[in-house]
Design an enzyme around this catalytic site. Structure first.
Site, PDB file in Angstrom:
ATOM      1  N   ARG A 175      -1.196  -2.318  14.633  1.00 60.26           N
ATOM      2  CA  ARG A 175      -0.463  -1.268  16.220  1.00 60.26           C
ATOM      3  C   ARG A 175      -1.289  -1.475  16.664  1.00 60.26           C
ATOM      4  O   ARG A 175      -3.076  -0.516  16.776  1.00 60.26           O
ATOM      5  CB  ARG A 175       0.248  -1.017  15.481  1.00 60.26           C
ATOM      6  N   ARG A 248       1.930  -4.210 -13.525  1.00 63.50           N
ATOM      7  CA  ARG A 248       1.246  -2.691 -13.253  1.00 63.50           C
ATOM      8  C   ARG A 248       1.160  -1.460 -13.186  1.00 63.50           C
ATOM      9  O   ARG A 248       2.224  -1.599 -12.661  1.00 63.50           O
ATOM     10  CB  ARG A 248       0.046  -2.790 -12.261  1.00 63.50           C
ATOM     11  N   GLU A 304      -3.297   9.815  -8.076  1.00 65.22           N
ATOM     12  CA  GLU A 304      -2.687   8.851  -9.287  1.00 65.22           C
ATOM     13  C   GLU A 304      -3.432   7.290  -9.038  1.00 65.22           C
ATOM     14  O   GLU A 304      -4.523   7.256  -8.517  1.00 65.22           O
ATOM     15  CB  GLU A 304      -1.189   8.481  -7.138  1.00 65.22           C
ATOM     16  N   TYR A 352       9.643  -6.380  -6.524  1.00 61.00           N
ATOM     17  CA  TYR A 352       9.447  -4.908  -6.172  1.00 61.00           C
ATOM     18  C   TYR A 352      10.268  -5.227  -5.103  1.00 61.00           C
ATOM     19  O   TYR A 352      10.241  -5.558  -3.973  1.00 61.00           O
ATOM     20  CB  TYR A 352       7.984  -4.778  -5.324  1.00 61.00           C
ATOM     21  N   ASP A 354      11.660  -2.131  -2.452  1.00 60.42           N
ATOM     22  CA  ASP A 354      11.642  -0.274  -1.683  1.00 60.42           C
ATOM     23  C   ASP A 354      12.852   0.128  -1.981  1.00 60.42           C
ATOM     24  O   ASP A 354      13.891  -0.119  -2.279  1.00 60.42           O
ATOM     25  CB  ASP A 354      11.158  -0.432  -0.348  1.00 60.42           C
TER      26      ASP A 354
END
Length: 371
Positions: A175, A248, A304, A352, A354
């Protein structure tokens, strides 16, 4: 049959379906093998701070219907995801934007930044990327790739970037504005009081049994309901008859620190390969505790660590490469023959999602099933 629907999994998909089924007058039982509701968006209070037990979750969507739907169950704050990347002793703003380019090269205008990226892409001379490394360099050039993509990606996937397929990175958002907002979506925030409260409100008036493993008492549970909504692993449900799908996984190390402000941001990514964790989350910043005048002398941080998934561990990210997608297609065809079981969520659909996509899929499922 005691119930119209048995929902296996008290995460977001299961909670949305259960709520909508109850609204239609259906009798619903929700079970979960964990000792809490909420799945991976579960939050718990520690030292007056809502801790995201399974990693940072920021709700974001451009779908007004989905945004209004979740706002029925919780008030959302105005949190905007603006992570910081740390490479050795250097700090960069994410996503890649004019702040990043100024920090990296000292350029101040979009034209200067575009010229620098173009120059590096041309120097690389990659016309047909053969792997992830070449794909990334052909998109953003060598500097951004080496400092902000390479190490982080290799930690995430557990393989060297030149051994990963190019398709994993189809595009890298660049961006040319001074804006650190990670998401482009119209709506963004985190539930005040945490995600667990949101799920509790969805499941109000519905029987929920925790510490309850469907597969351990499969026959008994199958006899309890007319239909089953299954949000667990589809390959496990079928006893891995076509093979074991790959994921994973993640390992979290959470600690309470005797200081008010550890890193000054909710999420700091560590992009060099030598540091084994990918990011540190400081949970109080999701709630603006350091900006809002709330004096809390302690803070909670979580490191993490990505890791290889093994059976019996918590799967997080489906490995949607060609081999695994072909295997899932076999399971999907078997699932389509089921009259009693509907598979949903990222484990049941091996994709996957969101959070807003989970809500969309769950609402789509309820529309088809409860009409």
């Amino acid at each position: 049959m005691q119930f119209d629907y048995l929902v296996v999994g008290a995460g977001l998909f299961g909670a949305v379906f259960a709520h909508e089924a109850k609204k239609k007058g259906k009798k619903v039982l929700v079970i979960d093998k964990r000792n809490h509701i909420g799945g991976n968006i579960y939050t718990r209070e520690v030292e007056g701070i809502q801790v995201h037990q399974y990693g940072a979750h920021i709700f974001h969507t451009s779908n007004k219907q989905v945004w209004e739907y979740v706002n029925q169950f919780a008030e959302f704050n105005r949190y905007t995801n603006s992570p910081v990347a740390r490479y050795k002793d250097e700090l960069y703003n994410l996503p890649f934007n004019m702040n990043t380019f100024f920090q990296m090269w000292g350029v101040k205008t979009p034209e200067e930044a575009k010229a620098k990226i173009k120059e590096q892409i041309q120097e690389a001379g990659i016309s047909e990327p053969r792997n992830l490394e070449e794909q990334a360099i052909s998109l953003v050039g060598k500097d951004i790739y080496e400092k902000l993509v390479k190490g982080y990606t290799e930690k995430q996937w557990g393989r060297k970037a030149d051994e990963l397929p190019a398709f994993i990175i189809k595009r890298l958002p660049v961006r040319f504005v001074y804006d650190n907002n990670y998401f482009n979506d119209a709506y963004q925030g985190i539930p005040v009081g945490g995600y667990t409260a949101l799920i509790e409100n969805m499941l109000q008036g519905i029987e929920v049994r925790l510490n309850t493993d469907f597969l351990a008492r499969r026959e008994a549970f199958e006899g309890m309901a007319e239909k089953i909504i299954y949000t667990g692993m589809i390959d496990e449900y079928y006893d891995y008859c076509y093979g074991e799908l790959e994921y994973r996984s993640l390992h979290f190390e959470t600690e309470i620190r005797e200081e008010e402000n550890y890193q000054g941001n909710a999420v700091v990514n560590y992009t060099e390969y030598e540091i084994t964790y990918t990011r540190i989350i400081e949970h109080k910043h999701f709630e603006f505790q350091c900006q809002s005048g709330i004096h809390n002398p302690k803070t909670v941080i979580t490191r993490e660590y990505p890791k290889l998934w093994h059976r019996g561990e918590e799967p997080y990210y489906p490995m949607n490469d060609e081999k695994n997608n072909d295997m899932y297609a076999q399971y999907r065809r078997k699932a389509e023959q089921e009259e009693k079981v509907i598979f949903g969520g990222r484990l049941g659909m091996y994709r996957y999602f969101d959070m807003h996509q989970v809500v969309e899929e769950a609402l789509k499922c309820t529309e088809q099933e409860l009409r």
